[in-house]
Design a protein around this motif. Structure first.
Motif, PDB file in Angstrom:
ATOM      1  N   TYR A 220       0.834  -1.201   0.000  1.00 57.71           N
ATOM      2  CA  TYR A 220       0.000   0.000   0.000  1.00 57.71           C
ATOM      3  C   TYR A 220       0.871   1.255   0.000  1.00 57.71           C
ATOM      4  O   TYR A 220       2.022   1.238   0.439  1.00 57.71           O
ATOM      5  N   LEU A 221       0.285   2.318  -0.523  1.00 58.82           N
ATOM      6  CA  LEU A 221       0.926   3.638  -0.551  1.00 58.82           C
ATOM      7  C   LEU A 221       0.049   4.609   0.211  1.00 58.82           C
ATOM      8  O   LEU A 221      -1.134   4.770  -0.113  1.00 58.82           O
ATOM      9  N   LEU A 222       0.589   5.255   1.227  1.00 53.43           N
ATOM     10  CA  LEU A 222      -0.126   6.308   1.950  1.00 53.43           C
ATOM     11  C   LEU A 222       0.064   7.620   1.204  1.00 53.43           C
ATOM     12  O   LEU A 222       1.193   8.079   1.014  1.00 53.43           O
ATOM     13  N   TYR A 223      -1.070   8.214   0.794  1.00 52.84           N
ATOM     14  CA  TYR A 223      -0.961   9.430  -0.022  1.00 52.84           C
ATOM     15  C   TYR A 223      -2.300  10.160  -0.004  1.00 52.84           C
ATOM     16  O   TYR A 223      -3.337   9.578   0.341  1.00 52.84           O
ATOM     17  N   ALA A 224      -2.267  11.429  -0.392  1.00 52.31           N
ATOM     18  CA  ALA A 224      -3.471  12.253  -0.444  1.00 52.31           C
ATOM     19  C   ALA A 224      -4.513  11.620  -1.368  1.00 52.31           C
ATOM     20  O   ALA A 224      -4.207  11.245  -2.500  1.00 52.31           O
ATOM     21  N   THR A 225      -5.749  11.539  -0.883  1.00 53.93           N
ATOM     22  CA  THR A 225      -6.792  10.804  -1.608  1.00 53.93           C
ATOM     23  C   THR A 225      -7.053  11.382  -3.000  1.00 53.93           C
ATOM     24  O   THR A 225      -6.957  10.682  -4.015  1.00 53.93           O
ATOM     25  N   HIS A 226      -7.422  12.660  -3.061  1.00 56.51           N
ATOM     26  CA  HIS A 226      -7.823  13.240  -4.340  1.00 56.51           C
ATOM     27  C   HIS A 226      -6.646  13.363  -5.302  1.00 56.51           C
ATOM     28  O   HIS A 226      -6.771  13.056  -6.499  1.00 56.51           O
ATOM     29  N   GLY A 227      -5.499  13.799  -4.784  1.00 55.13           N
ATOM     30  CA  GLY A 227      -4.320  13.904  -5.630  1.00 55.13           C
ATOM     31  C   GLY A 227      -3.870  12.546  -6.139  1.00 55.13           C
ATOM     32  O   GLY A 227      -3.449  12.408  -7.298  1.00 55.13           O
ATOM     33  N   GLY A 228      -3.953  11.531  -5.286  1.00 48.93           N
ATOM     34  CA  GLY A 228      -3.575  10.185  -5.694  1.00 48.93           C
ATOM     35  C   GLY A 228      -4.477   9.652  -6.794  1.00 48.93           C
ATOM     36  O   GLY A 228      -4.013   9.039  -7.767  1.00 48.93           O
ATOM     37  N   ARG A 229      -5.769   9.890  -6.644  1.00 49.84           N
ATOM     38  CA  ARG A 229      -6.709   9.451  -7.686  1.00 49.84           C
ATOM     39  C   ARG A 229      -6.403  10.118  -9.018  1.00 49.84           C
ATOM     40  O   ARG A 229      -6.414   9.473 -10.076  1.00 49.84           O
ATOM     41  N   GLN A 230      -6.146  11.433  -8.979  1.00 43.51           N
ATOM     42  CA  GLN A 230      -5.850  12.158 -10.213  1.00 43.51           C
ATOM     43  C   GLN A 230      -4.563  11.659 -10.859  1.00 43.51           C
ATOM     44  O   GLN A 230      -4.497  11.457 -12.076  1.00 43.51           O
ATOM     45  N   LYS A 231      -3.551  11.481 -10.031  1.00 40.48           N
ATOM     46  CA  LYS A 231      -2.256  11.033 -10.553  1.00 40.48           C
ATOM     47  C   LYS A 231      -2.358   9.644 -11.161  1.00 40.48           C
ATOM     48  O   LYS A 231      -1.864   9.393 -12.267  1.00 40.48           O
ATOM     49  N   ILE A 232      -2.998   8.727 -10.458  1.00 37.57           N
ATOM     50  CA  ILE A 232      -3.116   7.353 -10.938  1.00 37.57           C
ATOM     51  C   ILE A 232      -3.976   7.287 -12.197  1.00 37.57           C
ATOM     52  O   ILE A 232      -3.711   6.503 -13.111  1.00 37.57           O
ATOM     53  N   ALA A 233      -4.997   8.126 -12.282  1.00 35.22           N
ATOM     54  CA  ALA A 233      -5.885   8.127 -13.443  1.00 35.22           C
ATOM     55  C   ALA A 233      -5.150   8.484 -14.726  1.00 35.22           C
ATOM     56  O   ALA A 233      -5.567   8.093 -15.828  1.00 35.22           O
ATOM     57  N   THR A 234      -4.058   9.239 -14.602  1.00 34.22           N
ATOM     58  CA  THR A 234      -3.282   9.641 -15.777  1.00 34.22           C
ATOM     59  C   THR A 234      -2.094   8.709 -16.035  1.00 34.22           C
ATOM     60  O   THR A 234      -1.311   8.950 -16.947  1.00 34.22           O
ATOM     61  N   SER A 235      -1.965   7.667 -15.237  1.00 33.99           N
ATOM     62  CA  SER A 235      -0.838   6.749 -15.358  1.00 33.99           C
ATOM     63  C   SER A 235      -1.259   5.476 -16.091  1.00 33.99           C
ATOM     64  O   SER A 235      -2.437   5.230 -16.336  1.00 33.99           O
ATOM     65  N   GLU A 236      -0.282   4.649 -16.394  1.00 35.04           N
ATOM     66  CA  GLU A 236      -0.561   3.369 -17.055  1.00 35.04           C
ATOM     67  C   GLU A 236      -1.174   2.354 -16.091  1.00 35.04           C
ATOM     68  O   GLU A 236      -1.602   1.273 -16.523  1.00 35.04           O
ATOM     69  N   TYR A 237      -1.271   2.718 -14.815  1.00 34.97           N
ATOM     70  CA  TYR A 237      -1.799   1.797 -13.810  1.00 34.97           C
ATOM     71  C   TYR A 237      -3.201   2.184 -13.349  1.00 34.97           C
ATOM     72  O   TYR A 237      -3.654   1.779 -12.280  1.00 34.97           O
ATOM     73  N   ALA A 238      -3.904   2.956 -14.173  1.00 34.58           N
ATOM     74  CA  ALA A 238      -5.219   3.465 -13.786  1.00 34.58           C
ATOM     75  C   ALA A 238      -6.206   2.350 -13.446  1.00 34.58           C
ATOM     76  O   ALA A 238      -7.080   2.529 -12.588  1.00 34.58           O
ATOM     77  N   ASP A 239      -6.068   1.203 -14.099  1.00 36.47           N
ATOM     78  CA  ASP A 239      -6.998   0.094 -13.855  1.00 36.47           C
ATOM     79  C   ASP A 239      -6.495  -0.876 -12.796  1.00 36.47           C
ATOM     80  O   ASP A 239      -7.179  -1.864 -12.488  1.00 36.47           O
ATOM     81  N   SER A 240      -5.324  -0.590 -12.234  1.00 32.40           N
ATOM     82  CA  SER A 240      -4.712  -1.543 -11.299  1.00 32.40           C
ATOM     83  C   SER A 240      -4.826  -1.139  -9.839  1.00 32.40           C
ATOM     84  O   SER A 240      -4.756  -1.993  -8.956  1.00 32.40           O
TER      85      SER A 240
END
Length: 237
Positions: free
Chosen positions: A176-196
């Motif tokens: 697991y990664l501890l990180y800001a909820t909204h910023g993490g969602r935005q960052k991951i959504a733009t990454s190749e791991y958006a579905d993971s």
């Protein structure tokens, strides 16, 4: 001789400007996606906290001087030595509170544990993090209560690269990664791991965000004005 005199006078002008707080030396976290971040090490600081800070300092009549990117922990050292006036967005903990001056809250941030979607059944709440391999960004603090709990009960490694941290969770090399909820969602959504990756809900931490000022900053004399400007502008955060 004349050249030396000119250099000396220029130095006096710079010192005078700093002493009277015509400019304020500013920096912020470069990995806090959406709030305070940089696209690269040479890119300017951007995010909601930057937009708010610019409005606040404009209202007060102080010109912000954004500093080059340096590690998060070093920024707090610069605050302590007086080489930096303000960090525009940070959480509170007692150690920081003893060393620095906090503004009124500029906003609120939720933080979550981001996990691999295939591992959702293994997570439910904070207690479910026990015995698993966690990651957080270097210098992160999630408040005294959680930090104390984490120190006593959790196994968490630190790193200074958000992209690498996300990749490690996606590849199941950490849990697991501890990180800001909204910023993490935005960052991951733009990454190749958006579905993971998904974040554990509800968010496990809720914290106010503050500007943090050096006790030796000449700009402290404007703290009341800064707080007043924060109250006027923070709805835009």
């Amino acid at each position: 001789m004349l050249r030396i005199l000119i250099l000396f006078l220029n130095y006096l002008v710079i010192v005078s400007a700093q002493a009277s707080c015509e400019t304020i030396r500013v920096n912020g976290e470069h990995n806090w996606f959406g709030v305070s971040y940089r696209e690269s090490s040479q890119a300017p600081l951007q995010g909601l906290a930057v937009e708010l800070a610019n409005k606040v300092f404009s209202d007060v009549g102080i010109k912000p001087n954004y500093q080059a990117m340096v590690p998060w922990k070093r920024q707090f050292l610069q605050l302590e030595t007086g080489d930096l006036d303000v960090i525009i967005a940070a959480f509170y903990n007692q150690q920081r509170g003893n060393k620095f001056v906090y503004s009124e809250a500029v906003g609120v941030e939720y933080s979550s544990a981001f996990i691999h979607i295939e591992e959702r059944a293994a997570f439910s709440d904070v207690e479910s993090l026990v015995g698993k391999r966690g990651i957080q960004l270097l210098g992160s603090s999630f408040g005294d209560q959680f930090d104390s709990y984490a120190k006593q009960n959790l196994t968490i490694s630190t790193m200074d690269d958000l992209d690498r941290a996300i990749r490690l969770i996606a590849l199941k090399r950490a849990d697991y990664l501890l990180y800001a909820t909204h910023g993490g969602r935005q960052k991951i959504a733009t990454s190749e791991y958006a579905d993971s990756l998904v974040d554990l809900q509800p968010s496990i931490i809720k914290q106010p965000i503050y500007m943090v000022m050096s006790k030796s900053s000449p700009c402290l004399e404007y703290l009341d004005d800064i707080n007043r400007a924060i109250r006027l502008n923070r709805d835009d955060f």
